[in-house]
Design a protein around this motif. Structure first.
Motif, PDB file in Angstrom:
ATOM      1  N   LEU A   1      36.385  67.681  13.778  1.00 24.24           N
ATOM      2  CA  LEU A   1      36.343  66.561  14.728  1.00 24.24           C
ATOM      3  C   LEU A   1      34.978  65.890  14.632  1.00 24.24           C
ATOM      4  N   VAL A   2      34.980  64.572  14.520  1.00 26.41           N
ATOM      5  CA  VAL A   2      33.716  63.833  14.489  1.00 26.41           C
ATOM      6  C   VAL A   2      33.388  63.438  15.924  1.00 26.41           C
ATOM      7  N   ASN A   3      32.247  63.928  16.407  1.00 28.83           N
ATOM      8  CA  ASN A   3      31.887  63.653  17.800  1.00 28.83           C
ATOM      9  C   ASN A   3      31.152  62.311  17.919  1.00 28.83           C
TER      10      ASN A   3
ATOM     11  N   LEU B   1      23.539  71.701   5.256  1.00 30.44           N
ATOM     12  CA  LEU B   1      24.161  72.853   4.599  1.00 30.44           C
ATOM     13  C   LEU B   1      25.441  73.252   5.343  1.00 30.44           C
ATOM     14  N   GLU B   2      25.353  73.235   6.667  1.00 31.78           N
ATOM     15  CA  GLU B   2      26.542  73.564   7.473  1.00 31.78           C
ATOM     16  C   GLU B   2      27.632  72.512   7.285  1.00 31.78           C
ATOM     17  N   LEU B   3      27.205  71.241   7.282  1.00 31.47           N
ATOM     18  CA  LEU B   3      28.179  70.152   7.155  1.00 31.47           C
ATOM     19  C   LEU B   3      28.945  70.223   5.839  1.00 31.47           C
ATOM     20  N   SER B   4      28.288  70.730   4.804  1.00 31.61           N
ATOM     21  CA  SER B   4      28.958  70.809   3.510  1.00 31.61           C
ATOM     22  C   SER B   4      30.087  71.847   3.538  1.00 31.61           C
ATOM     23  N   GLN B   5      30.093  72.679   4.592  1.00 36.89           N
ATOM     24  CA  GLN B   5      31.135  73.714   4.671  1.00 36.89           C
ATOM     25  C   GLN B   5      32.242  73.371   5.669  1.00 36.89           C
ATOM     26  N   ALA B   6      32.193  72.182   6.228  1.00 40.04           N
ATOM     27  CA  ALA B   6      33.179  71.781   7.244  1.00 40.04           C
ATOM     28  C   ALA B   6      34.616  71.947   6.747  1.00 40.04           C
ATOM     29  N   LYS B   7      34.809  71.705   5.455  1.00 41.53           N
ATOM     30  CA  LYS B   7      36.165  71.763   4.869  1.00 41.53           C
ATOM     31  C   LYS B   7      36.792  73.159   4.927  1.00 41.53           C
ATOM     32  N   ASP B   8      35.966  74.175   5.163  1.00 40.75           N
ATOM     33  CA  ASP B   8      36.493  75.546   5.200  1.00 40.75           C
ATOM     34  C   ASP B   8      37.153  75.882   6.535  1.00 40.75           C
ATOM     35  N   PHE B   9      37.119  74.942   7.473  1.00 40.58           N
ATOM     36  CA  PHE B   9      37.666  75.234   8.797  1.00 40.58           C
ATOM     37  C   PHE B   9      38.916  74.399   9.051  1.00 40.58           C
ATOM     38  N   LYS B  10      39.732  74.901   9.989  1.00 39.58           N
ATOM     39  CA  LYS B  10      41.057  74.303  10.160  1.00 39.58           C
ATOM     40  C   LYS B  10      40.990  72.860  10.668  1.00 39.58           C
ATOM     41  N   HIS B  11      40.200  72.629  11.707  1.00 35.35           N
ATOM     42  CA  HIS B  11      40.097  71.284  12.268  1.00 35.35           C
ATOM     43  C   HIS B  11      38.671  70.775  12.126  1.00 35.35           C
TER      44      HIS B  11
ATOM     45  N   GLU C   1      31.504  67.636  13.857  1.00 36.30           N
ATOM     46  CA  GLU C   1      30.565  66.888  13.000  1.00 36.30           C
ATOM     47  C   GLU C   1      29.898  65.764  13.785  1.00 36.30           C
ATOM     48  N   PRO C   2      28.647  65.467  13.481  1.00 38.69           N
ATOM     49  CA  PRO C   2      28.039  64.262  14.069  1.00 38.69           C
ATOM     50  C   PRO C   2      28.558  63.045  13.286  1.00 38.69           C
ATOM     51  N   PRO C   3      28.542  61.846  13.867  1.00 42.38           N
ATOM     52  CA  PRO C   3      29.009  60.680  13.109  1.00 42.38           C
ATOM     53  C   PRO C   3      28.171  60.455  11.846  1.00 42.38           C
ATOM     54  N   ASP C   4      26.867  60.722  11.934  1.00 44.80           N
ATOM     55  CA  ASP C   4      25.993  60.625  10.754  1.00 44.80           C
ATOM     56  C   ASP C   4      24.699  61.382  11.037  1.00 44.80           C
ATOM     57  N   LEU C   5      23.866  61.515  10.015  1.00 45.73           N
ATOM     58  CA  LEU C   5      22.650  62.315  10.179  1.00 45.73           C
ATOM     59  C   LEU C   5      21.642  61.658  11.113  1.00 45.73           C
ATOM     60  N   ASP C   6      21.650  60.335  11.152  1.00 46.94           N
ATOM     61  CA  ASP C   6      20.725  59.635  12.042  1.00 46.94           C
ATOM     62  C   ASP C   6      21.000  59.960  13.508  1.00 46.94           C
ATOM     63  N   SER C   7      22.281  60.037  13.833  1.00 48.10           N
ATOM     64  CA  SER C   7      22.601  60.348  15.225  1.00 48.10           C
ATOM     65  C   SER C   7      22.215  61.793  15.548  1.00 48.10           C
ATOM     66  N   LEU C   8      22.300  62.663  14.556  1.00 52.08           N
ATOM     67  CA  LEU C   8      21.886  64.056  14.774  1.00 52.08           C
ATOM     68  C   LEU C   8      20.366  64.124  14.994  1.00 52.08           C
TER      69      LEU C   8
ATOM     70  N   VAL D   1      34.247  77.573  17.607  1.00 48.49           N
ATOM     71  CA  VAL D   1      33.703  76.214  17.614  1.00 48.49           C
ATOM     72  C   VAL D   1      32.419  76.239  16.798  1.00 48.49           C
ATOM     73  N   ILE D   2      32.433  75.474  15.719  1.00 48.29           N
ATOM     74  CA  ILE D   2      31.335  75.544  14.745  1.00 48.29           C
ATOM     75  C   ILE D   2      30.746  74.149  14.548  1.00 48.29           C
ATOM     76  N   GLY D   3      29.476  74.117  14.171  1.00 49.53           N
ATOM     77  CA  GLY D   3      28.846  72.829  13.887  1.00 49.53           C
ATOM     78  C   GLY D   3      27.354  72.915  14.109  1.00 49.53           C
ATOM     79  N   PRO D   4      26.604  71.952  13.598  1.00 46.74           N
ATOM     80  CA  PRO D   4      25.156  72.008  13.727  1.00 46.74           C
ATOM     81  C   PRO D   4      24.671  71.978  15.186  1.00 46.74           C
ATOM     82  N   THR D   5      23.465  72.484  15.387  1.00 50.83           N
ATOM     83  CA  THR D   5      22.822  72.437  16.712  1.00 50.83           C
ATOM     84  C   THR D   5      22.829  71.006  17.223  1.00 50.83           C
ATOM     85  N   ALA D   6      23.041  70.852  18.519  1.00 48.47           N
ATOM     86  CA  ALA D   6      22.938  69.561  19.213  1.00 48.47           C
ATOM     87  C   ALA D   6      24.072  68.585  18.899  1.00 48.47           C
ATOM     88  N   VAL D   7      25.125  69.090  18.275  1.00 51.28           N
ATOM     89  CA  VAL D   7      26.226  68.186  17.914  1.00 51.28           C
ATOM     90  C   VAL D   7      27.177  67.955  19.094  1.00 51.28           C
ATOM     91  N   GLY D   8      27.028  68.787  20.126  1.00 57.22           N
ATOM     92  CA  GLY D   8      27.857  68.623  21.330  1.00 57.22           C
ATOM     93  C   GLY D   8      28.861  69.747  21.540  1.00 57.22           C
TER      94      GLY D   8
END
Ligand code: 5GP
Length: 190
Positions: A167-169, A155-165, A124-131, A11-18
């Protein structure tokens, strides 16, 4: 020795994304899911317990373990060391359990190289403001710190495409529904 297939969910994604909320809900729902408690040299935050949230160790201890080949992978995040212990992954797998791990992008890529069958889910967060809002809710109020974290999140978000699934939280319950389907499918896979 022939290595058996390891059922692993990253499970990957930026801090505080849920990520931890999704992970904890899945852990309480699926008894055959096993959380890997990773090692870190950072200090515990208020409310965090040793051996429950992390194994909190000194930099010297971390180096010693690393030299012994104790970790499957290590990474430096915000200047601190983090490592995935080999023994917990192997033990859980021998017991027929599915391991679930919250790691950073670098760690996930290393684990995917070691375990090509691992299933990865990027949150993924819905947008940067929510993050930004979630960071503030976590008590990160120093503007410079906040901006630094937003930059590493981007920087992490730009790599989301490298993972199988991916999900926008945007809504926790519906995100969890999608997440649990992925978990269930992996647990039930042969
Ligand atoms: P935090 O310090 O906020 O708990 O975690 C910072 C980052 O380190 C998070 O993205 C988390 O997923 C990641 N992380 C935690 N444990 C490990 C680990 O063992 N290996 C790697 N590569 N990343 C980890």
């Amino acid at each position: 020795m022939i290595r058996t297939r390891v059922k692993m969910l990253l499970v990957i994604g930026p801090t505080a994304v849920g990520k931890s909320s999704l992970l904890n809900r899945a852990l309480s729902e699926f008894k055959s899911l096993r959380d890997v408690i990773t090692y870190t040299t950072r200090d515990p935050r208020p409310g965090e317990q040793n051996e429950l949230h992390y194994h909190f160790v000194s930099a010297d201890k971390f180096k010693e373990l690393e030299a012994q080949g104790f970790f499957l992978e290590t990474a430096t995040v915000h200047g601190r060391s983090y490592g995935t212990p080999r023994d917990q992954v192997e033990k859980a797998s021998e017991q027929g359990l599915t391991v679930i791990m919250d790691v950073d992008v670098q760690g996930a890529k290393k684990l995917m190289a070691l375990y090509p069958e691992a299933v990865s889910v990027f949150i993924e967060p819905p947008d940067l403001d929510s993050l930004r809002h979630r960071f503030r809710k976590r008590g990160i109020i120093d503007e410079a710190d906040l901006e630094r974290r937003l930059q590493s999140a981007q920087l992490e978000l730009s790599q989301a495409k490298d993972f199988k699934h991916v999900l926008v939280n945007d809504d926790f319950d519906s995100t969890y529904e999608s997440f649990r389907k992925i978990v269930e499918q992996l647990i039930n896979s042969q």
